[in-house]
Write a protein that holds these residues in place. Structure first.
Motif, PDB file in Angstrom:
ATOM      1  N   ALA A 153       0.839  -1.202   0.000  1.00 21.19           N
ATOM      2  CA  ALA A 153       0.000   0.000   0.000  1.00 21.19           C
ATOM      3  C   ALA A 153       0.871   1.249   0.000  1.00 21.19           C
ATOM      4  O   ALA A 153       0.606   2.203  -0.726  1.00 21.19           O
ATOM      5  CB  ALA A 153      -0.932  -0.007   1.215  1.00 21.19           C
ATOM      6  N   VAL A 154       1.946   1.231   0.785  1.00 19.09           N
ATOM      7  CA  VAL A 154       2.870   2.366   0.826  1.00 19.09           C
ATOM      8  C   VAL A 154       3.554   2.525  -0.526  1.00 19.09           C
ATOM      9  O   VAL A 154       3.687   3.633  -1.044  1.00 19.09           O
ATOM     10  CB  VAL A 154       3.895   2.194   1.966  1.00 19.09           C
ATOM     11  CG1 VAL A 154       5.005   3.222   1.869  1.00 19.09           C
ATOM     12  CG2 VAL A 154       3.189   2.292   3.310  1.00 19.09           C
ATOM     13  N   LEU A 206       2.184 -15.828   0.397  1.00 16.98           N
ATOM     14  CA  LEU A 206       1.685 -14.461   0.441  1.00 16.98           C
ATOM     15  C   LEU A 206       0.428 -14.307  -0.425  1.00 16.98           C
ATOM     16  O   LEU A 206      -0.536 -13.642  -0.033  1.00 16.98           O
ATOM     17  CB  LEU A 206       2.775 -13.486  -0.018  1.00 16.98           C
ATOM     18  CG  LEU A 206       3.971 -13.370   0.932  1.00 16.98           C
ATOM     19  CD1 LEU A 206       5.125 -12.658   0.247  1.00 16.98           C
ATOM     20  CD2 LEU A 206       3.568 -12.673   2.210  1.00 16.98           C
ATOM     21  N   TYR A 207       0.448 -14.926  -1.607  1.00 18.57           N
ATOM     22  CA  TYR A 207      -0.727 -14.916  -2.491  1.00 18.57           C
ATOM     23  C   TYR A 207      -1.919 -15.543  -1.769  1.00 18.57           C
ATOM     24  O   TYR A 207      -3.015 -14.978  -1.768  1.00 18.57           O
ATOM     25  CB  TYR A 207      -0.416 -15.681  -3.780  1.00 18.57           C
ATOM     26  CG  TYR A 207      -1.613 -15.835  -4.678  1.00 18.57           C
ATOM     27  CD1 TYR A 207      -1.867 -14.920  -5.686  1.00 18.57           C
ATOM     28  CD2 TYR A 207      -2.506 -16.886  -4.502  1.00 18.57           C
ATOM     29  CE1 TYR A 207      -2.987 -15.046  -6.498  1.00 18.57           C
ATOM     30  CE2 TYR A 207      -3.624 -17.023  -5.316  1.00 18.57           C
ATOM     31  CZ  TYR A 207      -3.860 -16.096  -6.309  1.00 18.57           C
ATOM     32  OH  TYR A 207      -4.967 -16.225  -7.099  1.00 18.57           O
ATOM     33  N   ASP A 208      -1.703 -16.713  -1.167  1.00 22.13           N
ATOM     34  CA  ASP A 208      -2.797 -17.408  -0.482  1.00 22.13           C
ATOM     35  C   ASP A 208      -3.369 -16.574   0.659  1.00 22.13           C
ATOM     36  O   ASP A 208      -4.593 -16.536   0.855  1.00 22.13           O
ATOM     37  CB  ASP A 208      -2.322 -18.769   0.038  1.00 22.13           C
ATOM     38  CG  ASP A 208      -2.103 -19.788  -1.064  1.00 22.13           C
ATOM     39  OD1 ASP A 208      -2.600 -19.581  -2.206  1.00 22.13           O
ATOM     40  OD2 ASP A 208      -1.422 -20.800  -0.798  1.00 22.13           O
ATOM     41  N   ALA A 209      -2.503 -15.892   1.414  1.00 23.68           N
ATOM     42  CA  ALA A 209      -2.979 -15.054   2.518  1.00 23.68           C
ATOM     43  C   ALA A 209      -3.820 -13.894   1.988  1.00 23.68           C
ATOM     44  O   ALA A 209      -4.898 -13.599   2.519  1.00 23.68           O
ATOM     45  CB  ALA A 209      -1.799 -14.534   3.336  1.00 23.68           C
ATOM     46  N   ALA A 210      -3.352 -13.227   0.941  1.00 23.15           N
ATOM     47  CA  ALA A 210      -4.105 -12.118   0.356  1.00 23.15           C
ATOM     48  C   ALA A 210      -5.405 -12.624  -0.260  1.00 23.15           C
ATOM     49  O   ALA A 210      -6.457 -11.999  -0.118  1.00 23.15           O
ATOM     50  CB  ALA A 210      -3.247 -11.398  -0.689  1.00 23.15           C
ATOM     51  N   VAL A 251      -5.485  -6.143  -4.408  1.00 19.24           N
ATOM     52  CA  VAL A 251      -4.387  -5.642  -5.241  1.00 19.24           C
ATOM     53  C   VAL A 251      -3.132  -6.459  -4.984  1.00 19.24           C
ATOM     54  O   VAL A 251      -2.419  -6.848  -5.913  1.00 19.24           O
ATOM     55  CB  VAL A 251      -4.143  -4.139  -4.977  1.00 19.24           C
ATOM     56  CG1 VAL A 251      -2.862  -3.661  -5.644  1.00 19.24           C
ATOM     57  CG2 VAL A 251      -5.330  -3.315  -5.448  1.00 19.24           C
ATOM     58  N   SER A 252      -2.876  -6.759  -3.712  1.00 22.58           N
ATOM     59  CA  SER A 252      -1.695  -7.547  -3.350  1.00 22.58           C
ATOM     60  C   SER A 252      -1.728  -8.918  -4.006  1.00 22.58           C
ATOM     61  O   SER A 252      -0.711  -9.397  -4.516  1.00 22.58           O
ATOM     62  CB  SER A 252      -1.607  -7.710  -1.835  1.00 22.58           C
ATOM     63  OG  SER A 252      -1.469  -6.462  -1.218  1.00 22.58           O
ATOM     64  N   ALA A 261       4.295 -11.376  -9.721  1.00 17.97           N
ATOM     65  CA  ALA A 261       5.648 -11.697  -9.241  1.00 17.97           C
ATOM     66  C   ALA A 261       5.958 -13.183  -9.451  1.00 17.97           C
ATOM     67  O   ALA A 261       7.077 -13.544  -9.821  1.00 17.97           O
ATOM     68  CB  ALA A 261       5.799 -11.313  -7.769  1.00 17.97           C
ATOM     69  N   LEU A 262       4.970 -14.037  -9.246  1.00 17.25           N
ATOM     70  CA  LEU A 262       5.160 -15.466  -9.508  1.00 17.25           C
ATOM     71  C   LEU A 262       5.373 -15.720 -10.997  1.00 17.25           C
ATOM     72  O   LEU A 262       6.230 -16.514 -11.387  1.00 17.25           O
ATOM     73  CB  LEU A 262       3.986 -16.280  -8.971  1.00 17.25           C
ATOM     74  CG  LEU A 262       4.063 -16.540  -7.468  1.00 17.25           C
ATOM     75  CD1 LEU A 262       2.682 -16.772  -6.883  1.00 17.25           C
ATOM     76  CD2 LEU A 262       4.985 -17.705  -7.186  1.00 17.25           C
TER      77      LEU A 262
END
Length: 111
Positions: free
Chosen positions: A12-13, A42-46, A65-66, A73-74
């Protein structure tokens, strides 16, 4: 490893900071240091926060968005989610092949 929440805040930043430029640029993650396994986590968490949510809360929108950014990125590490012949429920992350599905490029538009 930092928590997914810290990664979401970092993204977000990053997106807010990008608003100071005046161009459109695709995000490039070819130099990312995270492993595919870390990016998948990270994908799974988002995805867990974003999927099926109808909320307009900022936290949910950042998660969505993440999720897309982690997908791109993957892709940069030659990992894909699903194949052309698979139903959504069958799709998994895997090393990309000719019939693999890739995320569309993510672009940030600056004012």
């Amino acid at each position: 490893m930092p928590s997914p929440g810290r990664h979401l805040l970092s993204i977000a930043v990053l997106l807010a900071a990008c608003g100071t430029a005046s161009a459109q640029s695709p995000l490039d993650f070819s130099g990312a240091t995270e492993t595919p396994e870390e990016l998948i986590a990270l994908y799974d968490a988002a995805d867990g926060q974003c999927r099926l949510s109808t909320s307009d809360d900022v936290e949910i929108q950042v998660a969505c968005v993440s999720r897309s950014i982690y997908g791109v990125a993957l892709n940069a590490q030659d990992w894909c989610y699903g194949r052309e012949t698979e139903a959504n429920a069958e799709m998994e992350w895997h090393a990309c092949a000719a019939d693999s599905l890739r995320f569309p490029p993510v672009s940030v538009t600056y004012p």
